[in-house]
Each structure stands twice: as C-alpha cells, then as structure tokens.
Design a protein around this motif. Structure first.
Motif, PDB file in Angstrom:
ATOM      1  N   PHE A   9       0.833  -1.201   0.000  1.00  0.00           N
ATOM      2  CA  PHE A   9       0.000   0.000   0.000  1.00  0.00           C
ATOM      3  C   PHE A   9       0.867   1.250   0.000  1.00  0.00           C
ATOM      4  O   PHE A   9       1.910   1.288   0.648  1.00  0.00           O
ATOM      5  CB  PHE A   9      -0.862   0.052   1.264  1.00  0.00           C
ATOM      6  CG  PHE A   9      -1.868  -1.056   1.381  1.00  0.00           C
ATOM      7  CD1 PHE A   9      -3.155  -0.897   0.903  1.00  0.00           C
ATOM      8  CD2 PHE A   9      -1.532  -2.258   1.985  1.00  0.00           C
ATOM      9  CE1 PHE A   9      -4.088  -1.912   1.025  1.00  0.00           C
ATOM     10  CE2 PHE A   9      -2.445  -3.279   2.118  1.00  0.00           C
ATOM     11  CZ  PHE A   9      -3.743  -3.104   1.635  1.00  0.00           C
ATOM     12  N   THR A  11       1.278   4.948   1.465  1.00  0.00           N
ATOM     13  CA  THR A  11       0.807   5.588   2.696  1.00  0.00           C
ATOM     14  C   THR A  11       0.679   7.096   2.507  1.00  0.00           C
ATOM     15  O   THR A  11       1.172   7.657   1.522  1.00  0.00           O
ATOM     16  CB  THR A  11       1.759   5.313   3.873  1.00  0.00           C
ATOM     17  OG1 THR A  11       2.993   5.985   3.639  1.00  0.00           O
ATOM     18  CG2 THR A  11       1.979   3.824   4.071  1.00  0.00           C
ATOM     19  N   GLU A  38      -8.869  -2.291  -1.409  1.00  0.00           N
ATOM     20  CA  GLU A  38      -9.668  -1.065  -1.379  1.00  0.00           C
ATOM     21  C   GLU A  38     -10.519  -1.000  -0.111  1.00  0.00           C
ATOM     22  O   GLU A  38     -10.669   0.064   0.492  1.00  0.00           O
ATOM     23  CB  GLU A  38     -10.558  -0.972  -2.629  1.00  0.00           C
ATOM     24  CG  GLU A  38      -9.785  -0.753  -3.923  1.00  0.00           C
ATOM     25  CD  GLU A  38      -8.988   0.545  -3.954  1.00  0.00           C
ATOM     26  OE1 GLU A  38      -9.407   1.543  -3.315  1.00  0.00           O
ATOM     27  OE2 GLU A  38      -7.925   0.563  -4.608  1.00  0.00           O
ATOM     28  N   ILE A  41      -8.290   0.030   2.767  1.00  0.00           N
ATOM     29  CA  ILE A  41      -8.012   1.474   2.706  1.00  0.00           C
ATOM     30  C   ILE A  41      -9.209   2.262   3.219  1.00  0.00           C
ATOM     31  O   ILE A  41      -9.072   3.167   4.052  1.00  0.00           O
ATOM     32  CB  ILE A  41      -7.644   1.894   1.264  1.00  0.00           C
ATOM     33  CG1 ILE A  41      -6.302   1.278   0.865  1.00  0.00           C
ATOM     34  CG2 ILE A  41      -7.621   3.416   1.131  1.00  0.00           C
ATOM     35  CD1 ILE A  41      -6.007   1.341  -0.625  1.00  0.00           C
ATOM     36  N   THR A  42     -10.396   1.910   2.753  1.00  0.00           N
ATOM     37  CA  THR A  42     -11.614   2.623   3.131  1.00  0.00           C
ATOM     38  C   THR A  42     -11.909   2.495   4.623  1.00  0.00           C
ATOM     39  O   THR A  42     -12.330   3.462   5.270  1.00  0.00           O
ATOM     40  CB  THR A  42     -12.822   2.100   2.320  1.00  0.00           C
ATOM     41  OG1 THR A  42     -12.532   2.272   0.920  1.00  0.00           O
ATOM     42  CG2 THR A  42     -14.092   2.841   2.659  1.00  0.00           C
ATOM     43  N   GLU A  44      -9.824   2.156   7.050  1.00  0.00           N
ATOM     44  CA  GLU A  44      -8.800   2.839   7.861  1.00  0.00           C
ATOM     45  C   GLU A  44      -8.518   2.106   9.173  1.00  0.00           C
ATOM     46  O   GLU A  44      -8.399   2.722  10.231  1.00  0.00           O
ATOM     47  CB  GLU A  44      -9.211   4.287   8.142  1.00  0.00           C
ATOM     48  CG  GLU A  44      -9.288   5.143   6.907  1.00  0.00           C
ATOM     49  CD  GLU A  44      -9.614   6.598   7.200  1.00  0.00           C
ATOM     50  OE1 GLU A  44      -9.809   6.973   8.377  1.00  0.00           O
ATOM     51  OE2 GLU A  44      -9.673   7.376   6.233  1.00  0.00           O
ATOM     52  N   LYS A  52      -1.510   6.388   7.351  1.00  0.00           N
ATOM     53  CA  LYS A  52      -2.593   5.514   6.909  1.00  0.00           C
ATOM     54  C   LYS A  52      -2.349   5.026   5.484  1.00  0.00           C
ATOM     55  O   LYS A  52      -1.675   5.691   4.699  1.00  0.00           O
ATOM     56  CB  LYS A  52      -3.922   6.270   6.930  1.00  0.00           C
ATOM     57  CG  LYS A  52      -4.348   6.740   8.290  1.00  0.00           C
ATOM     58  CD  LYS A  52      -5.626   7.553   8.163  1.00  0.00           C
ATOM     59  CE  LYS A  52      -5.984   8.194   9.483  1.00  0.00           C
ATOM     60  NZ  LYS A  52      -7.123   9.102   9.352  1.00  0.00           N
ATOM     61  N   PHE A  53      -2.954   3.886   5.158  1.00  0.00           N
ATOM     62  CA  PHE A  53      -2.915   3.394   3.782  1.00  0.00           C
ATOM     63  C   PHE A  53      -3.846   4.255   2.937  1.00  0.00           C
ATOM     64  O   PHE A  53      -4.995   4.489   3.314  1.00  0.00           O
ATOM     65  CB  PHE A  53      -3.371   1.942   3.704  1.00  0.00           C
ATOM     66  CG  PHE A  53      -2.468   0.955   4.405  1.00  0.00           C
ATOM     67  CD1 PHE A  53      -1.116   1.185   4.559  1.00  0.00           C
ATOM     68  CD2 PHE A  53      -2.973  -0.233   4.888  1.00  0.00           C
ATOM     69  CE1 PHE A  53      -0.289   0.278   5.193  1.00  0.00           C
ATOM     70  CE2 PHE A  53      -2.168  -1.159   5.516  1.00  0.00           C
ATOM     71  CZ  PHE A  53      -0.816  -0.904   5.671  1.00  0.00           C
ATOM     72  N   VAL A  54      -3.349   4.726   1.783  1.00  0.00           N
ATOM     73  CA  VAL A  54      -4.163   5.583   0.917  1.00  0.00           C
ATOM     74  C   VAL A  54      -4.304   5.060  -0.505  1.00  0.00           C
ATOM     75  O   VAL A  54      -5.164   5.522  -1.242  1.00  0.00           O
ATOM     76  CB  VAL A  54      -3.614   7.031   0.880  1.00  0.00           C
ATOM     77  CG1 VAL A  54      -3.726   7.684   2.252  1.00  0.00           C
ATOM     78  CG2 VAL A  54      -2.191   7.084   0.371  1.00  0.00           C
TER      79      VAL A  54
END
Length: 72
Positions: A9, A11, A38, A41-42, A44, A52-54
């Motif tokens: 991921f 960040t 996904e 990521i959503t 969080e 955070k993973f973005v």
C-alpha cells in the motif's frame, strides 16, 4: 515450502506499507485482492509509522523454501 501473499500500500506520507497473509488460497484472484485492498483502505483500520494506507500499490506471492541441517 511456505507461501505468503504480500499486499503493498502507498501511505499518506509517500512510503510503502505492507500486510502479509500466510498460505493464501491459490490461484490468486487478482480482482478479489484489489477489492480487499480497497476495503482495507476505506476502513482505515491499519496505521503505520508512515501513516494511513491511501492507495493499493501491488501484491505479490512470495514462495520460500527452507532447508534445515542438523549440525551435531
């Protein structure tokens, strides 16, 4: 022989964060992996020292063979 699925991921601070899954179901369903990433990521739910993973950057299966020797 041990296999690991590594999810990579992007960040929030521009670094790469990883999550490893032992003994993944094969063959790997790329669409399911992308969808799961996904959702991670959503949601969080993971925070790293790099933030955070973005973004989903990639995924790979790591196949590792270990040979042990007894030295007596």
């Amino acid at each position: 022989m041990a296999k690991t699925l590594e999810l990579q991921f992007g960040t929030e601070f521009g670094k790469t964060g990883r999550i490893s899954v032992d003994n993944p179901k094969e063959p790997i369903d790329e669409e399911a992996v992308k969808q799961a990433m996904e959702q991670i990521i959503t949601a969080e739910v993971f925070t790293t020292a790099s933030g955070k993973f973005v973004a989903a950057k990639g995924a790979r299966v790591i196949d590792r063979n270990v040979t042990e020797y007894e030295l007596v």
